[in-house]
Design an enzyme around this catalytic site. Sequence first.
Site, PDB file in Angstrom:
ATOM      1  CG  ASP A  24      -2.130   0.901   1.062  1.00 56.81           C
ATOM      2  OD1 ASP A  24      -2.359   1.388  -0.059  1.00 56.81           O
ATOM      3  OD2 ASP A  24      -2.840   1.130   2.059  1.00 56.81           O
ATOM      4  CD1 TRP A  29       7.478   6.404  -2.721  1.00 56.94           C
ATOM      5  CD2 TRP A  29       7.028   6.730  -4.897  1.00 56.94           C
ATOM      6  NE1 TRP A  29       8.675   6.446  -3.397  1.00 56.94           N
ATOM      7  CE2 TRP A  29       8.423   6.640  -4.730  1.00 56.94           C
ATOM      8  CE3 TRP A  29       6.520   6.936  -6.184  1.00 56.94           C
ATOM      9  CZ2 TRP A  29       9.317   6.738  -5.793  1.00 56.94           C
ATOM     10  CZ3 TRP A  29       7.411   7.054  -7.244  1.00 56.94           C
ATOM     11  CH2 TRP A  29       8.782   6.952  -7.043  1.00 56.94           C
ATOM     12  CG  HIS A  41      -0.287   2.167  -9.259  1.00 51.59           C
ATOM     13  ND1 HIS A  41      -0.530   1.760  -7.963  1.00 51.59           N
ATOM     14  CD2 HIS A  41      -1.314   2.987  -9.594  1.00 51.59           C
ATOM     15  CE1 HIS A  41      -1.667   2.306  -7.550  1.00 51.59           C
ATOM     16  NE2 HIS A  41      -2.149   3.073  -8.512  1.00 51.59           N
ATOM     17  CD  GLU A  71     -13.503  -4.855  -1.802  1.00 48.33           C
ATOM     18  OE1 GLU A  71     -12.304  -5.193  -1.712  1.00 48.33           O
ATOM     19  OE2 GLU A  71     -14.424  -5.669  -1.711  1.00 48.33           O
ATOM     20  CG  ASN A  72      -7.845  -1.853  -5.377  1.00 47.14           C
ATOM     21  OD1 ASN A  72      -6.950  -2.670  -5.171  1.00 47.14           O
ATOM     22  ND2 ASN A  72      -8.120  -0.898  -4.492  1.00 47.14           N
ATOM     23  NE  ARG A 201      -7.990   1.037   5.118  1.00 42.57           N
ATOM     24  CZ  ARG A 201      -7.753   2.327   5.347  1.00 42.57           C
ATOM     25  NH1 ARG A 201      -7.967   2.860   6.538  1.00 42.57           N
ATOM     26  NH2 ARG A 201      -7.292   3.112   4.385  1.00 42.57           N
ATOM     27  CD  GLU A 214       1.982 -13.210  15.904  1.00 43.71           C
ATOM     28  OE1 GLU A 214       1.961 -12.061  16.360  1.00 43.71           O
ATOM     29  OE2 GLU A 214       1.468 -14.191  16.480  1.00 43.71           O
TER      30      GLU A 214
HETATM   31  C1  IPE Z   1      -1.552   0.187  -3.407  1.00 42.79           C
HETATM   32  O1  IPE Z   1      -1.328   1.547  -3.451  1.00 42.79           O
HETATM   33  C2  IPE Z   1      -1.804  -0.406  -4.779  1.00 42.79           C
HETATM   34  C3  IPE Z   1      -3.207  -0.770  -5.036  1.00 42.79           C
HETATM   35  C4  IPE Z   1      -4.162  -0.768  -4.163  1.00 42.79           C
HETATM   36  C5  IPE Z   1      -3.547  -1.153  -6.404  1.00 42.79           C
HETATM   37  P1  IPE Z   1      -2.500   2.620  -3.413  1.00 42.79           P
HETATM   38  O2  IPE Z   1      -2.858   2.989  -4.801  1.00 42.79           O
HETATM   39  O3  IPE Z   1      -3.619   2.142  -2.578  1.00 42.79           O
HETATM   40  O4  IPE Z   1      -1.773   3.838  -2.724  1.00 42.79           O
HETATM   41  P2  IPE Z   1      -2.404   4.886  -1.709  1.00 42.79           P
HETATM   42  O5  IPE Z   1      -2.978   4.106  -0.578  1.00 42.79           O
HETATM   43  O6  IPE Z   1      -3.466   5.635  -2.467  1.00 42.79           O
HETATM   44  O7  IPE Z   1      -1.269   5.739  -1.305  1.00 42.79           O
HETATM   45  C1  IPE Z   2      -5.584  -2.750  -0.331  1.00 41.07           C
HETATM   46  O1  IPE Z   2      -5.183  -1.441  -0.494  1.00 41.07           O
HETATM   47  C2  IPE Z   2      -5.616  -3.459  -1.658  1.00 41.07           C
HETATM   48  C3  IPE Z   2      -4.308  -3.725  -2.250  1.00 41.07           C
HETATM   49  C4  IPE Z   2      -3.174  -3.491  -1.684  1.00 41.07           C
HETATM   50  C5  IPE Z   2      -4.314  -4.320  -3.550  1.00 41.07           C
HETATM   51  P1  IPE Z   2      -6.247  -0.245  -0.658  1.00 41.07           P
HETATM   52  O2  IPE Z   2      -5.481   1.006  -0.775  1.00 41.07           O
HETATM   53  O3  IPE Z   2      -7.179  -0.576  -1.772  1.00 41.07           O
HETATM   54  O4  IPE Z   2      -7.037  -0.346   0.704  1.00 41.07           O
HETATM   55  P2  IPE Z   2      -7.906   0.744   1.466  1.00 41.07           P
HETATM   56  O5  IPE Z   2      -8.879   1.299   0.478  1.00 41.07           O
HETATM   57  O6  IPE Z   2      -6.965   1.791   1.953  1.00 41.07           O
HETATM   58  O7  IPE Z   2      -8.543   0.006   2.594  1.00 41.07           O
HETATM   59 MG    MG Z   3      -4.078   2.364  -0.644  1.00 47.62          MG
END
Ligand code: IPE
Ligand code: IPE
Ligand code: MG
Length: 250
Positions: A24, A29, A41, A71-72, A201, A214
Amino acid sequence: MQNPNDIIDSEGRSIPKHIAIILDGNGRWAERRGLPRAMGHKQGCETLETIVADCARLGVQYLTVYGFSTENWKRSQEEVGALMKLFRFYMTKLIKVANEHNVRARMIGERSRFAPDIQEGICRLENETKDNTGMTFVFAVNYGSRDEIVRAIRKYTIEAIRSGKSEEEILALTEQDFSLYLDTAGMPDPDLVIRTSGEFRISNYLLWQSAYAEYYITPVLWPDFNKEELLKAIDNFNTRERRFGGRLKK
Ligand code: IPE
Ligand code: IPE
Ligand code: MG
């Protein structure tokens, strides 16, 4: 706490058999650098390659990484599109990385929602690494635990109906039997779940499988995660007393 079957590295740390990672912080970043989220990404994919290699060298047996959740899809079309483009490219690149490190790759999640060429890429990655005998790298894409559990129930129920199972047989279903209907069938449960970027979470990740895992949360954003951070997580894991609901033998 070490067990007799643990893999111990040259510095005396016990290496978790199965590490799961919620990568995450890619977006943050990039945003902190004034870059488009897609750049985060892309950098995250580079980190993934190095962490797969590091884990394989350390003797981790299973590494499961959350790459894209059910959910993405809610994200902007632009971001989802950028992620799909990266999957196309890195699916092929990962074949090379996996073969270099004797890693077998496997995907979990519901793949039919992906474009046909991405689905083909997933099959190729699995097929072209299937004979490797080292670490298993599991990539969770379009993965959500609730979706996985519901799909497992559907599979079990359809089988039960088709084979005319009796009520008695259904009542005999055990946790172990049920786990064979999950995408992770045959894999050990994760010992250590790492989440980067400081979020406390689990975001629908391995809910069933990590019942006794853990957890380790680091504020480091995924594109900045590296071997040093991985070792910190493993060192922290080494300080935990796992009880699995029982009592420690003193
Ligand atoms: C994790 O990075 C990658 C995916 C969930 C695809 P995020 O895109 O969630 O990065 P933040 O949380 O917005 O910084
Ligand atoms: C969790 O990250 C999903 C992945 C790392 C692929 P998210 O960035 O989607 O999670 P939330 O929305 O912060 O919970
Ligand atoms: Mg994220």
